[in-house]
Enzyme design. Structure first.
Site, PDB file in Angstrom:
ATOM      1  CG  LEU A 404       1.859  -8.544   2.734  1.00  0.00           C
ATOM      2  CD1 LEU A 404       0.569  -8.189   2.006  1.00  0.00           C
ATOM      3  CD2 LEU A 404       2.092 -10.032   2.666  1.00  0.00           C
ATOM      4  CG  ASP A 405       9.115  -6.817  -1.073  1.00  0.00           C
ATOM      5  OD1 ASP A 405       9.422  -5.640  -0.851  1.00  0.00           O
ATOM      6  OD2 ASP A 405       9.425  -7.420  -2.112  1.00  0.00           O
ATOM      7  CE  LYS A 406       6.469  -1.008  -4.729  1.00  0.00           C
ATOM      8  NZ  LYS A 406       6.560  -1.526  -6.126  1.00  0.00           N
TER       9      LYS A 406
END
Length: 711
Positions: A404-406
């Site tokens: 997951l990208d933040k």
């Protein structure tokens, strides 16, 4: 070249010529076939002739040349497919018009064995079959010529077989549906090509080159060599990777690094092509040519990631390699062996061989998967999940790791004030009023966060006067007759106004992943304002649900600073976190996960995520806030910006896989039964057609159950 089937054909045809299939590489997005350095030396003419023997064409690759042939082929394919569908509709309309009543008209779904089909109706179906088979028949001919039966040959045999026994409607619909699938495949590849082309628009085509006399001139970016100096005015995109040699400004690096807030740049700082300069003017020394910039590397990585995935073959194609020749040989043997060896009647065994060909027509088998997938795609769309084709609808059920990208995924992607710490006798309202006054005319995201928070608290303020921007440090201005300043904790140290109380408060906030703004005057520090990109309230529950859905490892990949990333990961329950990553670092981490877990998903929203989205087994973009490049590159887009759809998507994929397996087993089972009945002389054309149509209807009804899978 649009699909894995064509890649497989080319590998078989050219593998021996170049010393093995491993010496061939394919870039489906750009229609390129490449030879490895280890390949046998073969002339261009020999390669083009070998490609021509497959029914396809090839020309030597030229960088930057637009492939007009591919575009024309795709346009013709769409036109012929549309015309085929139109003639199918015309045939149905003619049949219903000439029928005595609706029940008689419905016989079209079964057979015309009991009555003669009107010539206009036959003509419409013949036209539909011929138009639909326009591009398939060429590949089928070369497959037969080279003794390499494939799905194209099977489709043509099925169409001819249906026509031979007078089932013109079936011949037309099989031809049209297969042509439609090929057209859609080509269209999807075309969209991916356009997505990569759109990435190029992130960097401006021209740059302001600085001349020795101090003047500047606008030149094409390609003409600027490493070492040259160029100017980037405030608000413009940076054209090339480089190093700042003069000026300071806040640069929005989100398109490349994914950082949630702009980064202060001053002399000696690195900048990237495609990023957006803030208020100040920068003089930059180019460190890389345009083809070597970070943005150019992103584009190449997207292409390469897609190219590595392109050759994967579908199960139906593999099955058809065995099924097609076996059925064709079996039908021929049924026709000739009994009359020759056992004195059977030629007419009788011709009839049985036709029954075998009809029941072998893979209508139910071919329909079983597409209809299931269409229903699943429709249910996904209604749930706010855009899945780009059937190739990706079943993948979520196989995922074992999810990256997951933040920013914009776990967090909201927008900085907000999360805490106000007044000091030295000041109130929270006083502190916010002074900060908002100083930031009133700034467009910086942190400034807008302070102003928005003050407005939400209904705190009245007027813009400060005589505001002076302190490059890379902060700003000062007059508010209600007194001079105040606003800056980072580092600026407080520079002013020699730091105190143990200020140090403790600032370090505590920064350790928690927050950006600290300090407000003060000539006498003391008035207080601290903490700004952060807030976590989505549902993020923790979603991570837990992902684990329950079968995801063994949830990983955060972000370009943001490590302290912020680790603080967020702890709060949300992320298993593993990697921070301060550039796009190529994210791809490297995805490669590592793929090596361990095989099936890995990537969720992101920015251009910087595009290479990782493409490299992962499945790329998932945040559709409501995501960049166009991320959405186009990804296999799935969450159009409602609802991360809770991720666990739903995994469960939905599992349901879809179950229905596909049921339909496939049922379709093959019906065929197996009729194969036995055909040899026993107990099957008829009517029965074979009825079984095929009935099986098709049943798999459709079973597949439509997926439409209700919305929650």
């Amino acid at each position: 070249m649009d699909c894995a089937e064509e890649v497989a054909v080319l590998k078989r045809a050219l593998g021996g010529l170049v010393g093995g299939e491993d010496n061939l590489a394919f870039d489906v997005l750009n229609g390129r076939m490449m030879l490895a350095d280890a390949a046998k030396h073969v002339s261009d003419d020999a390669i083009m002739k070998a490609v021509a023997d497959t029914g396809m064409g090839a020309t030597p690759w030229q960088k930057g040349a637009r492939d007009q042939g591919t575009d024309n082929h795709r346009r013709q394919q769409v036109i012929f497919t549309a015309l085929s569908g139109a003639f199918v509709a015309i045939g149905i309309a003619i049949h219903l018009y000439l029928s005595a009543d609706i029940l008689t008209g419905l016989k079209l779904l079964v057979s015309h064995d009991a009555e003669v089909m009107p010539f206009p109706e036959i003509a419409a179906y013949v036209a539909a079959a011929l138009l639909g088979a326009r591009f398939v028949v060429i590949k089928a001919w070369y497959a037969a010529k080279n003794l390499r039966p494939d799905i194209n040959l099977l489709m043509i045999v099925a169409v001819i077989g249906a026509a031979a026994i007078g089932e013109w409607f079936e011949a037309a619909t099989v031809s049209f549906l297969f042509a439609l699938s090929l057209a859609l495949e080509g269209w999807s590849v075309g969209r991916a090509r356009r997505a990569i082309a759109a990435l190029l628009n992130l960097a401006p085509p021209t740059v302001r080159k600085l001349l020795p006399d101090g003047s500047d001139v606008e030149v094409p970016v390609a003409d600027l060599k490493p070492g040259a100096h160029f100017i980037v005015p405030g608000g413009e995109r940076i054209a090339l990777d480089g190093r700042v040699i003069d000026g300071s400004s806040a640069v929005n690096q989100a398109p490349i690094t994914g950082e949630s807030v702009p980064v202060e740049k001053s002399s000696g700082s690195e900048v990237y092509a495609g990023t957006i300069n803030g208020d100040g003017t920068l003089t930059v020394e180019a460190t890389k040519a345009v083809e070597d910039s970070t943005l150019a590397r992103i584009i190449r990585m997207v292409e390469e990631a897609h190219a590595r995935r392109a050759p994967t073959e579908q199960w139906v194609e593999k099955f058809a390699r065995i099924y097609t020749p076996v059925v064709m040989v079996l039908a021929l043997l049924v026709f000739v062996v009994p009359p020759l060896l056992f004195g059977g009647l030629w007419v009788d065994w011709l009839y049985r061989s036709l029954v075998l060909l009809v029941i072998a027509c893979p209508c139910a088998l071919v329909i079983s998967t597409p209809v299931s997938i269409v229903a699943s795609l429709a249910a996904s769309a209604r749930a706010g999940v855009l899945v780009k084709g059937g190739a990706y609808i079943e993948l979520p059920a196989r995922l074992k790791a999810l990256a997951l990208d933040k920013t914009g995924t776990i967090t909201r992607g927008e900085p907000v004030v999360v805490r106000v710490v007044p000091l030295n006798g000041h109130t929270e309202d006083q502190l916010l009023a002074r900060a908002a006054a100083l930031e009133a005319r700034s467009t910086h995201p942190l400034a807008r966060a302070v102003i928005r928070y003050a407005q939400e608290k209904t705190i009245a303020f007027t813009p400060a006067e005589d505001v002076e921007v302190l490059k890379g440090r902060g700003l000062t201005g007059l508010f209600e007759g007194e001079r105040f300043w606003l800056g980072s904790h580092r600026y407080v140290v520079e002013r020699d106004q730091d105190t143990p109380e200020t140090v403790a408060a600032a370090e505590a906030l920064e350790a928690d992943g927050k950006t600290v703004l300090v407000v003060g005057n000539e006498r003391h520090v008035c207080g601290l304002i903490a700004v952060a990109d807030t976590i989505r309230p549902e993020a923790k529950a979603i991570v837990a649900e992902l684990h329950r859905a079968g995801i063994a490892r949830v990983v955060m990949l972000t370009g943001d600073n490590r302290v912020t990333a680790e603080a967020i990961a702890r709060e949300v329950g992320i298993d593993e976190v990697h921070a301060e990553l550039l796009p190529e670092d994210k791809v490297r981490e995805i490669d590592r996960l793929v090596a361990t877990y095989t099936y890995v998903g990537m969720v992101g929203d920015g251009v910087n995520d595009a290479p990782a989205l493409a490299r992962a087994s499945m790329g998932i973009a945040m559709g409501a806030i995501g960049s166009d490049a991320a959405i186009e590159t990804a296999d799935v887009a969450l159009m409602t910006d609802d991360v809770s759809r991720l666990p739903w998507l995994i469960r939905h994929a599992s349901r879809t896989l179950g229905v596909i397996r049921q339909n496939t087993i049922f379709s093959l089972g019906v065929k197996a039964v009729f194969f036995v009945l055909t040899f026993a002389g107990m099957a008829s054309l009517w029965g074979a057609i009825a079984a095929d149509v009935g099986a098709s209807l049943l798999v459709v009804v079973n597949a439509l159950r997926l439409l209700n899978a919305r929650t």
